[in-house]
Scaffold this motif. Sequence first.
Motif, mmCIF file in Angstrom:
data_model
loop_
_atom_site.group_PDB
_atom_site.id
_atom_site.type_symbol
_atom_site.label_atom_id
_atom_site.label_comp_id
_atom_site.label_asym_id
_atom_site.label_seq_id
_atom_site.Cartn_x
_atom_site.Cartn_y
_atom_site.Cartn_z
ATOM 1 N N TYR A 251 0.842 -1.203 0.000
ATOM 2 C CA TYR A 251 0.000 0.000 0.000
ATOM 3 C C TYR A 251 0.874 1.249 0.000
ATOM 4 O O TYR A 251 0.709 2.162 -0.830
ATOM 5 N N GLY A 252 1.821 1.310 0.933
ATOM 6 C CA GLY A 252 2.658 2.493 1.043
ATOM 7 C C GLY A 252 3.595 2.689 -0.127
ATOM 8 O O GLY A 252 3.793 3.813 -0.601
ATOM 9 N N ALA A 253 4.175 1.619 -0.619
ATOM 10 C CA ALA A 253 5.185 1.724 -1.673
ATOM 11 C C ALA A 253 4.596 2.013 -3.044
ATOM 12 O O ALA A 253 5.182 2.760 -3.832
ATOM 13 N N PHE A 254 3.449 1.420 -3.337
ATOM 14 C CA PHE A 254 2.940 1.475 -4.702
ATOM 15 C C PHE A 254 1.676 2.307 -4.886
ATOM 16 O O PHE A 254 1.410 2.773 -5.990
ATOM 17 N N LEU A 255 0.885 2.479 -3.836
ATOM 18 C CA LEU A 255 -0.412 3.142 -3.993
ATOM 19 C C LEU A 255 -0.482 4.496 -3.291
ATOM 20 O O LEU A 255 -1.472 5.209 -3.417
ATOM 21 N N THR A 256 0.553 4.841 -2.546
ATOM 22 C CA THR A 256 0.770 6.181 -1.988
ATOM 23 C C THR A 256 -0.456 6.786 -1.313
ATOM 24 O O THR A 256 -1.064 7.721 -1.830
ATOM 25 N N PRO A 257 -0.840 6.277 -0.161
ATOM 26 C CA PRO A 257 -1.955 6.898 0.570
ATOM 27 C C PRO A 257 -1.618 8.338 0.967
ATOM 28 O O PRO A 257 -0.461 8.662 1.256
ATOM 29 N N GLU A 258 -2.618 9.185 0.971
ATOM 30 C CA GLU A 258 -2.409 10.604 1.271
ATOM 31 C C GLU A 258 -3.418 11.093 2.299
ATOM 32 O O GLU A 258 -4.444 10.452 2.538
ATOM 33 N N GLY A 259 -3.123 12.261 2.876
ATOM 34 C CA GLY A 259 -4.045 12.918 3.794
ATOM 35 C C GLY A 259 -4.389 12.071 5.006
ATOM 36 O O GLY A 259 -3.527 11.427 5.609
ATOM 37 N N GLU A 260 -5.675 12.062 5.377
ATOM 38 C CA GLU A 260 -6.116 11.315 6.547
ATOM 39 C C GLU A 260 -5.910 9.815 6.372
ATOM 40 O O GLU A 260 -5.635 9.109 7.349
ATOM 41 N N THR A 261 -6.034 9.341 5.127
ATOM 42 C CA THR A 261 -5.802 7.918 4.870
ATOM 43 C C THR A 261 -4.378 7.540 5.238
ATOM 44 O O THR A 261 -4.139 6.527 5.904
ATOM 45 N N ARG A 262 -3.420 8.370 4.801
ATOM 46 C CA ARG A 262 -2.017 8.093 5.143
ATOM 47 C C ARG A 262 -1.813 8.139 6.653
ATOM 48 O O ARG A 262 -1.105 7.297 7.219
ATOM 49 N N ASP A 263 -2.421 9.114 7.316
ATOM 50 C CA ASP A 263 -2.286 9.223 8.774
ATOM 51 C C ASP A 263 -2.786 7.949 9.462
ATOM 52 O O ASP A 263 -2.183 7.474 10.431
ATOM 53 N N ASP A 264 -3.894 7.415 8.974
ATOM 54 C CA ASP A 264 -4.444 6.197 9.576
ATOM 55 C C ASP A 264 -3.513 5.005 9.358
ATOM 56 O O ASP A 264 -3.333 4.167 10.265
ATOM 57 N N ILE A 265 -2.923 4.913 8.163
ATOM 58 C CA ILE A 265 -2.002 3.808 7.881
ATOM 59 C C ILE A 265 -0.735 3.950 8.721
ATOM 60 O O ILE A 265 -0.213 2.958 9.248
ATOM 61 N N VAL A 266 -0.247 5.170 8.872
ATOM 62 C CA VAL A 266 0.914 5.415 9.734
ATOM 63 C C VAL A 266 0.591 4.985 11.162
ATOM 64 O O VAL A 266 1.418 4.350 11.836
ATOM 65 N N ALA A 267 -0.609 5.305 11.617
ATOM 66 C CA ALA A 267 -1.011 4.950 12.988
ATOM 67 C C ALA A 267 -1.050 3.433 13.167
ATOM 68 O O ALA A 267 -0.624 2.902 14.210
#
Length: 467
Positions: A251-267
């Motif tokens: 997900y992180g390497a190829f689909l580049t989540p952004e904004g709140e979505t990225r924050d949730d994945i980081v969490a």
Amino acid sequence: MYELNDTYKAHLDAIADAIQESPTLAQYLEEEEDEYYEALKAEFEPQIEAAHEQINHYSPFEIESFERYLLDDRFEGLFLPRVLGYSVLRPQINEHYHYTRQNDHFGEVLTYIAGNMNFDQLRSRIGQAVQVGFALSSDIYVTGLVDGIPTKRVRQFLLQQKSDDARTAAGRKQIYDRYKRQFMSRNYQYAPFPLEAAELISHTDHMVDFLLYRVSNAELNNDALPAPLYQFATNSDFAGRKELIEPIIIYGAFLTPEGETRDDIVAVLNRERKENPERVEAQVMSFLLRLKNDPKVTFGPDQELALGQIVDRSIEDDLTAYFNLTDRLHNEGFTEPDVQEAIQAEVLKHEGLSDFNENVRKSVLVYFDRLAASLGTDDYNEWFSVTGKQFPVYMKIFANEQFNQELRRLAIRYTKRLIKVHTNKRGKDYRDIKKTTVSTWTDYNFMTDKQLKEFFKTPRKRKKTES
């Protein structure tokens, strides 16, 4: 995973109506001649195939729903032999060449074909698919499937497809590989995502393989992937499970989540890193190596930088150290002395053969690989200039024989290109290439004097013998 959307239902309904209104179908029903069914197939199967390709391109999670929609008498069995073939190849198989889970989609499609009024026209196109499906399934499943067919002659036909070769794993492998080669250029892959904790063990590996296939194929549209991946990653029932990590990396390497979505994945990743630090670090490093070593997967500096965006650097662990280092490598350049000093300092903190250090070596090696691939045969001075400075530096930093052998492989490959073009042994180009190569390769221990002499030796042409 998803039900077929209304747009595709309407499109398939229109095809079904056209089939039923076709004069060719009327002729076939009246005269019952195979030639009219073949004409019907030639007219309508390309339309169904185009729709199938489109939905698998844009909405792969609806593909099995699409195929189930074709199990309708209005379609007269058209395209179902291809669907049956896809159904036997999609599921995950184990090292013994058996399905890891019961292949119910194959059974559903085959059962419908077996009861279709056009079975006599379809049977000539399904034999090999049935053989593969039976070979990979358990005997109990095959027996139950065949016994459920009401027509005796159809049951006899199906039983004839059971191969004696399927008794051994080697035989099943041969049957599977032979059939799969027919579909090399087709996009039919799909894997269900785990929805419950009980499915994590049985579904995740297949899901990972499917995701890697999708993200490594530049021609495919992957807009449908982030939503189910996000639902998977943030499912609270999956917390603490090791099966979470590899899909999150993709997900992180190829689909580049952004904004709140990225924050949730980081969490989510932060939670896992804190609760299971050693296991998560080991998983990430191991999976990165898999991505870098797989020639079918596109993983390079851009993907590594993107992955670093979901790695919180406030946590002091090896993941922070690794991505801080690779950020510098990819942003500042592998030839920068400060970057090289940082690499040397970091690799000394880890065992020489650790996954951490092997990943760093792979990340550096890609730049030498790209250099060799980008230079033409007239650019050899640039090759000698860069490698003459950087080969010794990195060979000293890593002190790793495998890394040195990779550099040797690149050097040999590029130099062979040079001497195939610059063939005049008295010319300046050839003499410069040979002089520099002999000197540097000796220093790098790439070849002995004897091997170098043989490398630059011109093969003698055999004289034609008189008859």
